[in-house]
Design a protein around this motif. Sequence first.
Motif, short mmCIF file in Angstrom:
data_model
loop_
_atom_site.label_atom_id
_atom_site.label_comp_id
_atom_site.label_asym_id
_atom_site.label_seq_id
_atom_site.Cartn_x
_atom_site.Cartn_y
_atom_site.Cartn_z
N THR A 252 -24.81 -52.46 39.64
CA THR A 252 -25.51 -51.38 39.28
C THR A 252 -26.20 -50.34 40.00
O THR A 252 -25.39 -49.70 40.76
CB THR A 252 -26.54 -51.67 38.14
N LEU A 253 -27.50 -50.26 40.16
CA LEU A 253 -28.15 -49.16 40.91
C LEU A 253 -28.58 -49.15 42.45
O LEU A 253 -28.67 -50.50 42.72
CB LEU A 253 -29.38 -48.89 40.15
N PRO A 254 -28.37 -48.17 43.12
CA PRO A 254 -28.65 -48.51 44.76
C PRO A 254 -29.93 -48.86 44.86
O PRO A 254 -31.06 -48.37 44.11
CB PRO A 254 -28.37 -47.00 45.40
N ASN A 255 -30.38 -49.70 45.76
CA ASN A 255 -31.58 -50.24 46.09
C ASN A 255 -32.44 -50.89 45.05
O ASN A 255 -33.44 -50.80 45.01
CB ASN A 255 -32.63 -49.02 46.67
N GLY A 256 -31.50 -51.40 44.23
CA GLY A 256 -32.14 -52.33 43.08
C GLY A 256 -31.80 -53.54 43.20
O GLY A 256 -30.77 -54.07 43.91
N THR A 257 -32.38 -54.32 42.39
CA THR A 257 -32.29 -55.92 42.27
C THR A 257 -31.83 -56.21 40.75
O THR A 257 -32.44 -55.84 39.86
CB THR A 257 -33.34 -56.91 42.54
N VAL A 258 -30.77 -56.86 40.76
CA VAL A 258 -30.40 -57.36 39.29
C VAL A 258 -30.73 -58.90 39.09
O VAL A 258 -30.58 -59.62 39.90
CB VAL A 258 -28.96 -57.18 39.26
N THR A 259 -31.40 -59.15 38.22
CA THR A 259 -31.83 -60.81 37.83
C THR A 259 -31.10 -60.95 36.63
O THR A 259 -31.28 -60.07 35.70
CB THR A 259 -33.38 -60.87 37.56
N VAL A 260 -30.19 -61.95 36.71
CA VAL A 260 -29.49 -62.34 35.53
C VAL A 260 -29.82 -63.72 34.74
O VAL A 260 -30.19 -64.64 35.52
CB VAL A 260 -27.88 -62.64 35.99
N LYS A 261 -30.00 -63.62 33.66
CA LYS A 261 -30.44 -64.86 33.01
C LYS A 261 -29.35 -65.54 31.97
O LYS A 261 -28.70 -64.74 31.21
CB LYS A 261 -31.76 -64.63 32.11
N VAL A 262 -29.07 -66.85 32.06
CA VAL A 262 -27.86 -67.41 31.42
C VAL A 262 -28.56 -68.20 30.38
O VAL A 262 -29.18 -69.10 30.66
CB VAL A 262 -26.84 -68.02 32.26
N PHE A 296 -30.33 -66.02 38.02
CA PHE A 296 -29.77 -65.76 39.35
C PHE A 296 -30.22 -64.39 39.80
O PHE A 296 -30.49 -63.39 38.97
CB PHE A 296 -28.21 -65.48 39.43
N GLU A 297 -30.41 -63.93 40.97
CA GLU A 297 -30.87 -62.69 41.38
C GLU A 297 -29.42 -62.17 42.39
O GLU A 297 -28.90 -62.68 43.08
CB GLU A 297 -31.98 -62.74 42.29
N ILE A 298 -29.24 -60.90 42.07
CA ILE A 298 -27.96 -60.30 42.78
C ILE A 298 -28.36 -58.91 43.35
O ILE A 298 -28.92 -58.22 42.58
CB ILE A 298 -26.78 -60.11 41.57
N GLN A 299 -28.13 -58.93 44.67
CA GLN A 299 -28.53 -57.57 45.37
C GLN A 299 -27.50 -56.75 45.07
O GLN A 299 -26.34 -56.96 44.77
CB GLN A 299 -28.74 -58.07 46.73
N TYR A 300 -28.12 -55.52 45.38
CA TYR A 300 -27.01 -54.22 45.35
C TYR A 300 -25.90 -54.46 46.22
O TYR A 300 -26.01 -54.91 47.33
CB TYR A 300 -28.01 -53.01 45.75
N GLN A 301 -24.73 -53.95 45.78
CA GLN A 301 -23.46 -53.95 46.31
C GLN A 301 -22.82 -55.32 46.13
O GLN A 301 -21.63 -55.46 46.86
CB GLN A 301 -23.40 -53.51 47.87
N TYR A 302 -23.33 -56.04 45.28
CA TYR A 302 -22.51 -57.37 44.98
C TYR A 302 -22.38 -57.34 43.70
O TYR A 302 -23.24 -57.09 42.72
CB TYR A 302 -23.53 -58.70 44.95
#
Length: 504
Positions: A252-262, A296-302
């Motif tokens: 998603t967004l530049p300079n952002g962190t994505v937290t994913v919950k399953v 999970f935490e996913i950093q930008y560009q992943y």
Amino acid sequence: MALSVMVVGICLFTTAHTSDNGPEEFVLGFMYNPPASESDGPLEVYVTSRSTSDIRGNVSYSTVYQTFILYPLTSLRIDISVLLVMMQKYQSRGQKGVVVNTDRKDVNVVCLTKQNGSSDGFMSIPTSNLGQVYRACVYFPFSRKSQIAVIGVKNNTSVVITLSANANASGAQFGPLVYNPGDSISATINRLEVIAVQSTGDLSGSRVTADQKVVFYSGNSNTEVNGAGPGHLVEQLVPVNQWGTKFIVPSTLPNGTVTVKVISDTTCPTAVIAKICTHFFAASYEYFVLKSILTFEIQYQYNCFFSSDEPVMMVMYVAMSNTTKDPTMTIIPDVEHFDDTYAFEAPPTKRNSPALEIVLVLVVKEEHKDSLLLSGNSFSDSLTFDSVLDTSFVVGITTISTGYHTLQASGDFLAIIFGIDVGESYSFPLGLADVDYNSGLFRVATDNFSTSNRRFTYYDRRCRRNIMDGAFFERLEFSSCCFYRTLNHIESYRLNNESYSPNL
């Protein structure tokens, strides 16, 4: 209570959904978002057409009933009193639901709650696609309460909410009573009646069951996410029978962190989640055991591909590193929910400042990326793609204007809309196409032992009887679900007059 209607946007568009017809109904509501006072202005409902014909409809709630005409290829904004926010002044139940009816199915409904400095949105699910079993998902740790809510679609609906007993769970408030983790809350609700529960702990994994279809919301009243915010988080969640096993999670967004919950819903042996993330054309492989909840935490560009051997629900929380930007929450549709045509409204935020960006995130197969059209026009050089290794998918991110848009491609794809402003944000997915999960078998895993000997696992969601035994299948049954595993490699076969192929 006053209701106002505004027509927004129009463009030329040829829809591939001309077979969609017949009436459609949406039942919806709004989670508590402090301070939720009348000075915050109305709640917003956007009804969007992908039809080349007029669509007639009506909206009703409380003592309000008003008809409308949705002209071809436009959106209609309906303003609703903020007093319909759930749990205002901590009420636990009330007649706060809203119903939108249209005479055609080729519409979608997006809802936004826009309090000052705290916003979020969601895509409303038509009542025909609702279910009777749900699981909650909230962000944790949070700075304010987590919350869930159920809305009745029919009168005399019996609802049981079994509170999660996860490690971060704590007492939950419903009316004057406080319930402990693992307790069950039982209630009978009527059409458009809302019951809501708040907690100072993590409600994720709480299970809702009903004897008739219901609407289910989950989120946080107002919270920080990885230092961003605080902001309101809300999503209308899909029922368990519409979960999937294959997901693409974009960075998603530049300079952002994505937290994913399953989230899982099974008493079968523990599910295994495969996580494959792509970064600069290198892939990392990880496998996780899923007992009930994974984060999970996913950093930008992943960009990540997730695969599960049992159906799961996946929810994404996006936080910008710029703490003036609001966090947002959105459900991630599984690959089988992708579609090839969308029409949507990209609304402004309440603040609508010069810093507002409408970000469009696309997940599409490599072979279809050049066919993508935004409102009938190609993206030209405005859209570049990153690969998701070990899959045929690529991810593209671009910005678009507010207003009415259409998206088309020659194959199915996912689109997620983000509205990002100073102190406010919203997001919603477009990839929630109809999938019939209520009949036949659903493929959930592939084990590749060799080219000539493959084993494919299928999950029977009904789990009521042994559909087929013998040469092709062995049946493994665990308390509340069934699996069928192929014993030999076969290219395709027919079962109960339905055709299946091992190749996706």
